[in-house]
Design a protein around this motif. Structure first.
Motif, mmCIF file in Angstrom:
data_model
loop_
_atom_site.group_PDB
_atom_site.id
_atom_site.type_symbol
_atom_site.label_atom_id
_atom_site.label_comp_id
_atom_site.label_asym_id
_atom_site.label_seq_id
_atom_site.Cartn_x
_atom_site.Cartn_y
_atom_site.Cartn_z
ATOM 1 N N VAL A 43 14.165 24.593 18.565
ATOM 2 C CA VAL A 43 14.210 25.957 18.052
ATOM 3 C C VAL A 43 15.509 26.602 18.520
ATOM 4 O O VAL A 43 15.830 26.583 19.711
ATOM 5 C CB VAL A 43 13.012 26.789 18.553
ATOM 6 C CG1 VAL A 43 13.032 28.184 17.950
ATOM 7 C CG2 VAL A 43 11.702 26.084 18.225
ATOM 8 N N ALA A 48 9.493 30.138 20.521
ATOM 9 C CA ALA A 48 9.215 28.829 21.118
ATOM 10 C C ALA A 48 8.003 28.892 22.050
ATOM 11 O O ALA A 48 7.129 28.016 22.013
ATOM 12 C CB ALA A 48 10.441 28.334 21.882
ATOM 13 N N LEU A 63 8.716 20.564 22.502
ATOM 14 C CA LEU A 63 9.354 21.721 21.893
ATOM 15 C C LEU A 63 10.507 22.191 22.764
ATOM 16 O O LEU A 63 10.311 22.549 23.924
ATOM 17 C CB LEU A 63 8.324 22.838 21.728
ATOM 18 C CG LEU A 63 8.687 24.061 20.901
ATOM 19 C CD1 LEU A 63 8.957 23.673 19.455
ATOM 20 C CD2 LEU A 63 7.555 25.081 20.953
ATOM 21 N N ASP A 86 13.540 24.862 23.491
ATOM 22 C CA ASP A 86 14.131 26.176 23.259
ATOM 23 C C ASP A 86 15.619 26.047 23.556
ATOM 24 O O ASP A 86 16.009 25.641 24.659
ATOM 25 C CB ASP A 86 13.473 27.206 24.185
ATOM 26 C CG ASP A 86 14.107 28.578 24.061
ATOM 27 O OD1 ASP A 86 14.670 28.880 22.998
ATOM 28 O OD2 ASP A 86 14.037 29.344 25.044
#
Length: 213
Positions: free
Chosen positions: A25, A38, A134, A136
Motif C-alpha cells: 500500500v 493499511a 501487508l 505499508d
C-alpha cells in the motif's frame, strides 16, 4: 469500517487473481492516509480467520508501532541488518490473527536496504508463513521505496485523499508506479466526506442500515 470491509472483499479477489497474498500500500502524496488504510485493512483481514502480517516498510518515518503501544525498536531495519531476528522484532498476536513488524530505527540508506538480498529473503520467508502479508510504504512521489517493495507484491494499492490532491498529481503518481514496473491494481479514495442521506458526496454514494433503537 464497512467501507474497509468492502475493500477487503475486492482485495481478496485481486489476490486470488494475482496468485499472490503479498500486498503493498502506497500513497500518491504525503498525508494521503496510507498507514490508516493499511492498519485497518490488516485488521479486517485478520477478522476472517487469516494469519495476517502487517509490516511498516516506511523506513523514513514509520509510526505504526504507536498504534500498538510498542517501542520503536527493533523492527524491519534491524531484521534486514541482521542485528535482530524476526522472532525478536515481531509483535505476535497484536490482535487475534494479526502480527506486526515495525520499521525499527530509521536507517541512513532505506532504499538500499529494500533493494537488498536480505529483503528478498525476508519477503520469501514471511510470505511462506502468513496467509496475507501487508506492507505499508512511503508516498511514491517522494521516494522510490514503494516501487522497491512493490516488486514483491502481487497486489499494489495507491491511496488518494479526497479533495487534497489534483488529478495531475494523482496521474503522475500512478504513472511513476507504472514506469517502475509496479502498476497499481487499485486506487483507494480516502477521507471522502460522509453523507447521512445517501446522496452523492464527491461522486461516492453511501448508504446505511438504521441502527436498532
Amino acid at each position: 469500517m464497512e467501507c474497509v470491509r468492502g475493500l477487503r472483499t475486492r482485495l481478496q479477489r485481486a489476490m486470488k487473481e494475482a496468485g499472490s497474498h503479498v500486498v503493498a500500500v502506497t500513497g500518491t502524496s504525503p498525508g494521503a492516509g496510507t498507514s490508516f488504510v493499511a492498519l485497518n485493512l490488516a485488521w479486517v483481514l485478520a477478522e476472517t480467520g487469516k494469519r495476517v502480517l502487517l509490516v511498516d516498510a516506511n523506513l523514513r518515518g514509520g509510526w505504526l508501532h504507536r498504534c500498538f503501544r510498542e517501542a520503536h525498536l527493533p523492527g524491519l531495519h534491524e531484521v534486514l541488518r541482521g542485528t535482530a531476528t524476526l522472532e525478536q522484532a515481531l509483535l505476535q498476536e497484536a490482535a487475534p490473527g494479526l502480527s506486526f513488524l515495525g520499521a525499527g530505527a530509521l536507517p541512513p540508506d532505506p532504499a538500499e536496504l529494500l533493494a537488498s538480498a536480505a529483503f528478498d529473503t525476508f519477503v520469501a520467508r514471511v510470505a511462506a508463513e502468513y496467509d496475507v502479508v501487508l506492507f505499508d510504504t512511503p508516498c511514491i512521489l517522494a521516494v522510490t521505496d514503494a516501487a522497491l517493495v512493490g516488486r514483491h507484491a502481487g497486489v499494489r494499492l495507491a491511496v488518494v485523499r479526497a479533495a487534497a490532491q489534483s488529478l495531475r498529481e494523482v496521474a503522475t503518481a500512478l504513472h511513476q508506479l507504472e514506469q517502475s514496473g509496479v502498476p497499481a491494481q487499485g486506487v483507494v479514495l480516502n477521507g471522502v466526506p460522509r453523507s447521512r442521506t445517501g446522496r452523492a458526496v464527491s461522486g461516492v454514494y453511501q448508504y446505511e442500515y438504521p441502527s436498532a433503537s
